[in-house]
Structure formats: C-alpha cells, structure tokens
Motif scaffolding. Structure first.
Motif, short mmCIF file in Angstrom:
data_model
loop_
_atom_site.label_atom_id
_atom_site.label_comp_id
_atom_site.label_asym_id
_atom_site.label_seq_id
_atom_site.Cartn_x
_atom_site.Cartn_y
_atom_site.Cartn_z
N MET A 183 0.51 -1.57 -0.20
CA MET A 183 0.40 0.16 -0.17
C MET A 183 0.73 1.51 0.10
O MET A 183 1.16 1.95 -0.84
CB MET A 183 -0.69 -0.07 1.66
N LEU A 184 1.87 1.40 0.96
CA LEU A 184 3.06 2.09 0.73
C LEU A 184 3.54 2.89 -0.20
O LEU A 184 4.07 3.89 -1.40
CB LEU A 184 3.67 2.07 1.79
N ASP A 185 3.67 1.58 -1.09
CA ASP A 185 4.93 1.46 -2.24
C ASP A 185 3.95 2.25 -3.54
O ASP A 185 3.94 3.32 -3.86
CB ASP A 185 5.08 0.34 -2.72
N GLU A 186 1.90 2.23 -3.61
CA GLU A 186 1.71 2.80 -4.68
C GLU A 186 1.34 3.65 -4.23
O GLU A 186 1.07 4.98 -4.51
CB GLU A 186 0.17 2.00 -4.45
N LEU A 187 0.71 4.24 -2.85
CA LEU A 187 1.29 5.75 -2.10
C LEU A 187 2.51 6.89 -2.89
O LEU A 187 2.38 7.81 -3.35
CB LEU A 187 0.78 5.78 -0.90
N LEU A 188 3.24 6.07 -2.86
CA LEU A 188 4.13 7.12 -2.56
C LEU A 188 4.62 7.36 -4.47
O LEU A 188 5.48 8.48 -5.14
CB LEU A 188 5.80 6.23 -2.32
N GLU A 189 4.15 5.57 -5.19
CA GLU A 189 4.64 5.96 -6.63
C GLU A 189 3.80 7.15 -7.03
O GLU A 189 4.21 7.98 -7.95
CB GLU A 189 4.32 4.46 -7.27
N LEU A 190 1.98 7.38 -6.60
CA LEU A 190 0.95 8.52 -6.68
C LEU A 190 1.88 9.41 -6.04
O LEU A 190 1.98 10.18 -7.27
CB LEU A 190 0.06 7.81 -6.06
N VAL A 191 2.32 9.89 -5.37
CA VAL A 191 2.87 11.09 -5.28
C VAL A 191 3.92 11.90 -5.26
O VAL A 191 4.68 12.89 -5.07
CB VAL A 191 2.06 11.03 -2.94
N GLY A 192 5.08 10.41 -5.59
CA GLY A 192 6.31 11.19 -5.93
C GLY A 192 7.16 12.45 -5.27
O GLY A 192 7.17 11.73 -3.46
N GLY A 193 7.52 13.38 -5.44
CA GLY A 193 8.58 14.21 -4.63
C GLY A 193 7.77 15.18 -3.93
O GLY A 193 8.81 15.64 -2.87
N LEU A 194 6.43 14.72 -3.54
CA LEU A 194 5.73 16.01 -2.68
C LEU A 194 6.08 15.67 -1.54
O LEU A 194 6.02 16.13 -0.70
CB LEU A 194 4.38 15.78 -3.12
N VAL A 195 6.21 13.81 -1.62
CA VAL A 195 6.20 13.53 0.17
C VAL A 195 7.99 14.31 1.06
O VAL A 195 7.77 15.06 1.97
CB VAL A 195 7.36 12.15 0.10
#
Length: 215
Positions: free
Chosen positions: A192-204
């Motif tokens: 789940m976290l991997d999909e979220l990170l793929e989606l939000v990209g550099g915004l983190v």
C-alpha cells in the motif's frame, strides 16, 4: 504536477490530495461477493515532513497478522454501506480518532487480495487515504499494541529498504521490508505504501510555506 487553484501556496498534503483525486485505483469487480475489509492510511504534516500513522497489532492466538505492522481497519460490517465507512469506523474503534471530525478523505488506493482468518474464499482489502487538519490524540483499544508515525521520506529512500525471509509451509520467500524504530514494515502494508509513494512522487519532501500544519 497538477495545477492547484484553491491556494497560491499549496501545502504538500493539498498537492497530494489533488493527485489522489485524479488517480484511478484498481478495483476488484468481484469484491461484492467475497469477504471485505478496509484500512485507513492517515497522513499528517509536521515540521515540513509528511508522516503516516501505523499500528502494531496486538499478539493474539490464531490471528495470522498477530504483532504485524499495519493500518487501522478491519472487516466490513453489514451496516457499513461502503468500504470508506468501514475504514472510518474501525479507525475510531481501534485508535480513538474520529477521522470525520479531525481530517479529510483524500482518496483511495487499489484493492488488494488477502487471505481471510477462516474459510477458503479470499478477502478484498480497500485502502483509503486521509489527511489530518487538527491535532489528535491516540487512544488504542485491546487490538493495538503500539502506534508510530513514519515519515514518508524514510520510506521513499530505498537505501533504507532491506529484505527478510518468510516461511510458508516448506517454502522460503525473500521479501522487501523496512525497519523503523524497532518496527518491521512489510507485506501488504508495504505494498500500500509503495503505491502511495509512486503516486505522490517527490511531494513527500515538500516544505510547508504557509504555517498552519498539524504538529
């Protein structure tokens, strides 16, 4: 990155919310005919960092996820009209956060298929993403042993990613994992976290320009 129209100085969470609204998650069309559950990925912005709240499940005999790191959530009740309602209800029951009062729903991620506690039919798990807009306190029930806020920048840095061995019957599998403050994050939660990170990209790692964040 999508253009934001509601604020000249968007926060990282606002930018993420825009991406979530434009995202089309994979939904299992047959989920209505199997057991279902839902979980909540709760995000907050603190000191320029985006953090996600994770729980450690209490040790319980017969529970295949006993002691695992996860997100608040659980089985859909007959009275739950949607998976979103399940995620919100379970969050309040497990950690005492009224997400309807303290936050906003940003969107959902793709359905995942899990093994159920009992029976042969699979279980479909629907993850929903929320952002907090006021401070909250955590009041865990008996199902939760511990809670931890994990920075998304830590998870986005694959230099922090390790591997672990999992035994299923006579077979051994090497799976990716993270170790954070003595907690091991792996399996479905990591997917789940991997999909979220793929989606939000550099915004983190986006730094808040207009103070007004949840500390």
């Amino acid at each position: 990155m999508p253009v934001l129209t509601h604020s000249p100085h968007p926060t990282a969470l606002q930018a993420m919310s825009t991406r979530m609204r434009n995202f089309r998650p994979r939904r299992r069309w047959w989920r209505r005919w199997v057991k279902r559950s839902a979980v909540a990925l709760i995000l907050r912005q603190s000191h320029g960092e985006i953090e996600v709240l994770m729980i450690q499940r209490a040790e319980r005999e017969g529970d295949p996820w006993s002691g695992h790191m996860a997100f608040p959530g659980g089985r859909m009740d007959p009275d739950d009209r949607t998976g979103l309602r399940t995620a919100m209800r379970e969050t309040e029951e497990e950690i005492g956060i009224d997400i309807e009062r303290a936050g906003n729903v940003m969107g959902r991620l793709s359905d995942l298929v899990s093994r159920p506690h009992s029976g042969r039919r699979p279980m479909v798990v629907s993850p929903y993403v929320f952002s907090l807009h006021i401070p909250v306190s955590i009041d865990s029930n008996h199902e939760v042993a511990d809670t931890v806020w994990v920075p998304l920048t830590y998870l986005a840095d694959h230099r922090n990613r390790q591997t672990m061995e999992v035994q299923r019957g006579k077979l051994n599998f090497v799976l990716p994992c993270y170790h954070y403050k003595g907690k091991q994050i792996w399996g479905m939660s990591l997917r789940m976290l991997d999909e979220l990170l793929e989606l939000v990209g550099g915004l983190v790692s986006m730094v808040e320009e207009n103070p007004g964040v949840v500390e």
